[in-house]
Design an enzyme around this catalytic site. Structure first.
Site, PDB file in Angstrom:
ATOM      1  N   TYR A   1      -4.556   4.231   6.217  1.00 52.92           N
ATOM      2  CA  TYR A   1      -5.114   3.376   7.076  1.00 52.92           C
ATOM      3  C   TYR A   1      -6.346   3.910   7.737  1.00 52.92           C
ATOM      4  O   TYR A   1      -7.126   3.245   8.042  1.00 52.92           O
ATOM      5  CB  TYR A   1      -3.885   3.117   8.210  1.00 52.92           C
ATOM      6  CG  TYR A   1      -2.791   2.217   8.095  1.00 52.92           C
ATOM      7  CD1 TYR A   1      -3.034   1.068   7.981  1.00 52.92           C
ATOM      8  CD2 TYR A   1      -1.585   2.870   7.310  1.00 52.92           C
ATOM      9  CE1 TYR A   1      -1.869  -0.078   7.580  1.00 52.92           C
ATOM     10  CE2 TYR A   1      -0.669   2.083   7.171  1.00 52.92           C
ATOM     11  CZ  TYR A   1      -0.646   0.662   7.029  1.00 52.92           C
ATOM     12  OH  TYR A   1       0.502  -0.049   6.690  1.00 52.92           O
TER      13      TYR A   1
ATOM     14  N   LYS B   1       0.744  -1.070   0.118  1.00 47.12           N
ATOM     15  CA  LYS B   1       0.166   0.013  -0.048  1.00 47.12           C
ATOM     16  C   LYS B   1       0.666   1.386   0.116  1.00 47.12           C
ATOM     17  O   LYS B   1       2.015   1.143   0.481  1.00 47.12           O
ATOM     18  CB  LYS B   1      -0.768   0.075   1.233  1.00 47.12           C
ATOM     19  CG  LYS B   1      -0.397  -0.317   2.643  1.00 47.12           C
ATOM     20  CD  LYS B   1       0.967   0.330   3.111  1.00 47.12           C
ATOM     21  CE  LYS B   1       0.748   1.770   3.411  1.00 47.12           C
ATOM     22  NZ  LYS B   1       1.896   2.471   3.982  1.00 47.12           N
TER      23      LYS B   1
HETATM   24  P1  NAD Z   1      12.482   1.498   2.352  1.00 46.47           P
HETATM   25  O1  NAD Z   1      12.854   2.567   1.947  1.00 46.47           O
HETATM   26  O2  NAD Z   1      12.919   0.524   3.619  1.00 46.47           O
HETATM   27  O3  NAD Z   1      12.695   0.216   1.390  1.00 46.47           O
HETATM   28  C1  NAD Z   1      12.595   0.691  -0.166  1.00 46.47           C
HETATM   29  C2  NAD Z   1      13.309  -0.505  -0.948  1.00 46.47           C
HETATM   30  O4  NAD Z   1      13.145   0.095  -2.355  1.00 46.47           O
HETATM   31  C3  NAD Z   1      14.838  -0.473  -0.592  1.00 46.47           C
HETATM   32  O5  NAD Z   1      15.319  -1.556  -0.527  1.00 46.47           O
HETATM   33  C4  NAD Z   1      15.608   0.394  -1.764  1.00 46.47           C
HETATM   34  O6  NAD Z   1      16.800   0.079  -1.961  1.00 46.47           O
HETATM   35  C5  NAD Z   1      14.573   0.135  -2.772  1.00 46.47           C
HETATM   36  N1  NAD Z   1      14.565   0.991  -3.875  1.00 46.47           N
HETATM   37  C6  NAD Z   1      14.558   0.798  -5.498  1.00 46.47           C
HETATM   38  N2  NAD Z   1      14.556   1.652  -5.918  1.00 46.47           N
HETATM   39  C7  NAD Z   1      14.515   2.785  -5.096  1.00 46.47           C
HETATM   40  C8  NAD Z   1      14.450   4.171  -5.299  1.00 46.47           C
HETATM   41  N3  NAD Z   1      14.439   4.773  -6.709  1.00 46.47           N
HETATM   42  N4  NAD Z   1      14.570   4.969  -4.347  1.00 46.47           N
HETATM   43  C9  NAD Z   1      14.535   4.459  -2.988  1.00 46.47           C
HETATM   44  N5  NAD Z   1      14.397   3.084  -2.870  1.00 46.47           N
HETATM   45  C10 NAD Z   1      14.334   2.503  -3.914  1.00 46.47           C
HETATM   46  O7  NAD Z   1      10.694   1.585   2.380  1.00 46.47           O
HETATM   47  P2  NAD Z   1       9.812   0.300   3.157  1.00 46.47           P
HETATM   48  O8  NAD Z   1       9.404   1.056   4.510  1.00 46.47           O
HETATM   49  O9  NAD Z   1      10.337  -0.829   3.112  1.00 46.47           O
HETATM   50  O10 NAD Z   1       8.618   0.622   2.131  1.00 46.47           O
HETATM   51  C11 NAD Z   1       8.540   0.110   1.024  1.00 46.47           C
HETATM   52  C12 NAD Z   1       6.810  -0.194   0.478  1.00 46.47           C
HETATM   53  O11 NAD Z   1       6.168  -0.973   1.562  1.00 46.47           O
HETATM   54  C13 NAD Z   1       6.012   1.157   0.529  1.00 46.47           C
HETATM   55  O12 NAD Z   1       5.131   1.177  -0.462  1.00 46.47           O
HETATM   56  C14 NAD Z   1       5.347   1.285   1.780  1.00 46.47           C
HETATM   57  O13 NAD Z   1       4.248   2.168   1.827  1.00 46.47           O
HETATM   58  C15 NAD Z   1       5.012  -0.338   2.006  1.00 46.47           C
HETATM   59  N6  NAD Z   1       4.998  -0.366   3.538  1.00 46.47           N
HETATM   60  C16 NAD Z   1       4.006  -1.058   4.132  1.00 46.47           C
HETATM   61  C17 NAD Z   1       3.953  -1.290   5.421  1.00 46.47           C
HETATM   62  C18 NAD Z   1       2.559  -2.170   6.117  1.00 46.47           C
HETATM   63  O14 NAD Z   1       2.573  -2.234   7.040  1.00 46.47           O
HETATM   64  N7  NAD Z   1       1.733  -2.552   4.870  1.00 46.47           N
HETATM   65  C19 NAD Z   1       4.910  -0.979   6.310  1.00 46.47           C
HETATM   66  C20 NAD Z   1       5.875  -0.477   5.783  1.00 46.47           C
HETATM   67  C21 NAD Z   1       6.045  -0.032   4.329  1.00 46.47           C
END
Ligand code: NAD
Length: 335
Positions: free
Chosen positions: A190, A107
């Site tokens: 949410y 999401k």
């Molecule tokens: P994060 O920044 O920790 O991870 C993002 C990942 O994408 C990294 O591994 C990064 O290397 C990669 N990536 C690839 N291309 C990129 C770019 N151009 N710029 C930045 N990163 C790049 O983020 P996250 O917290 O893991 O979130 C990722 C997704 O998951 C988002 O869509 C977020 O909304 C979703 N999320 C959902 C929940 C949930 O509870 N459902 C919780 C956290 C995150």
């Protein structure tokens, strides 16, 4: 780890090994019954190396963003789980569908409704299922809120309140191009979800107001905070707030003869609930394990997922209407 029996389980490949994959999804995949961590897609060779050792993943199941499309030839991978910054969801979901894989997308599903339509169409054309990472649909307290809306033990719902905020954030979440917006896209979603699944209704209109920026240097392209009111049928109003500078975590329903409240409502663990009759008594579960297991079970049994792409699309449509209301200062109808 990952030494469990994988027989009969569907293989999941995680795309994007950031915080959520590393700290929640991969550990959850050690507890799942119907699926397991079979593959990785990452742009970082260091991460690939670390993960493959930790989770015992064969080299043939590790991809980077360029080789990703060849995943179509890999029978170990049944499901691709897209866990990238929001603006990258559409591209990777569509590529996964074209590679003939079922897809879970985090999401918010995408940053525009048009992208959501393309994602849904790509999965339909490939004959593959699409679900959104809405873990709270598998969490007992949130399921309790859904039942209160449906079975009406306190009468009909008359008002909703929902708040979700974090004290801080960094990285791509502050960049409108990658995130599609600020805390509304990340956390406010949410509140939209909570009000939709508790009332079981769809909002018909929205008004919204951006919070004054306390840190304009940090929040250059996205809002720091936002309050909005969703109007549901039967004159039910939902007052919602989100922020990247204030901790908040609540979902509350006022009904004719009582109330129900979750606080915290949206965390990964430690969700607590109370109603006008007393404390809710539900177990804590691994939400992500339940969510992924349910999708794998849905695929195996050819039944619909309770959290399909259409649900993600509806949320994106509402989020876009909230931004339109915020920018115009006008009441925006959601058609
Ligand atoms: P994060 O920044 O920790 O991870 C993002 C990942 O994408 C990294 O591994 C990064 O290397 C990669 N990536 C690839 N291309 C990129 C770019 N151009 N710029 C930045 N990163 C790049 O983020 P996250 O917290 O893991 O979130 C990722 C997704 O998951 C988002 O869509 C977020 O909304 C979703 N999320 C959902 C929940 C949930 O509870 N459902 C919780 C956290 C995150």
């Amino acid at each position: 780890m990952n030494n469990m029996n994988t027989e009969g389980k569907l293989g999941i490949a995680l795309v994007g090994l950031g915080n959520y994959s590393e700290n929640e999804l991969a550990p959850a995949l050690q507890e799942t019954q119907h699926c397991y961590l079979a593959g990785l897609v990452t742009g970082s060779p260091d991460k690939a190396d670390k993960w493959k050792k930790k989770y015992n993943i064969p080299d043939k199941n590790i991809y980077d963003y360029k080789t990703f499309d060849t995943i179509k030839d890999n029978p170990d991978i049944d499901i691709v789980y897209v866990v990238l910054p929001n603006a990258m969801h559409a591209e990777y979901v569509i590529r996964a569908a074209k590679a003939g894989k079922h897809v879970i997308c985090e999401k918010p599903m995408a940053i525009t409704v048009e992208e959501c339509d393309q994602m849904i169409a790509a999965c339909a054309a490939a004959g593959k299922m699409l679900s959104i990472g809405y873990r709270l649909h598998f969490e007992p307290h949130n399921l309790g809120m859904m039942r209160i809306g449906k079975e009406k033990p306190f009468g009909s719902i008359v008002k909703m309140t929902a708040e979700n905020g974090m004290g801080d954030t960094k990285g791509w979440r502050l960049d409108k191009v990658l995130a599609g917006g600020g805390p509304l896209m990340d956390l406010g979603i949410y509140c939209v979800q909570g009000c939709r699944y508790t009332t079981g209704m769809e909002p018909v209109a929205v008004t919204a107001k951006e919070a004054a920026k306390t840190n304009p240097e940090k929040f250059t392209t996205v809002e720091e905070g936002l309050s909005w009111v969703m109007e549901f049928p039967d004159n039910i109003k939902a007052a919602c707030t989100t922020s990247y500078s204030k901790e908040m975590n609540k979902l509350r329903a006022e009904a004719q003869n009582g109330w129900a409240e979750l606080s915290p409502a949206y965390e990964y663990r430690g969700i607590k609930g109370e109603t006008s009759k007393g404390k809710m008594d539900f177990p804590q579960v691994n939400q992500q394990a339940k969510q992924m297991d349910d999708f794998a079970d849905a695929i195996k049994n050819k039944r619909p997922t309770p959290v399909p792409g259409e649900m993600g699309r509806q949320d994106v449509k509402i989020l876009q209407a909230i931004y339109k209301a915020m920018e115009s200062g006008q009441r925006v109808e959601i058609i």
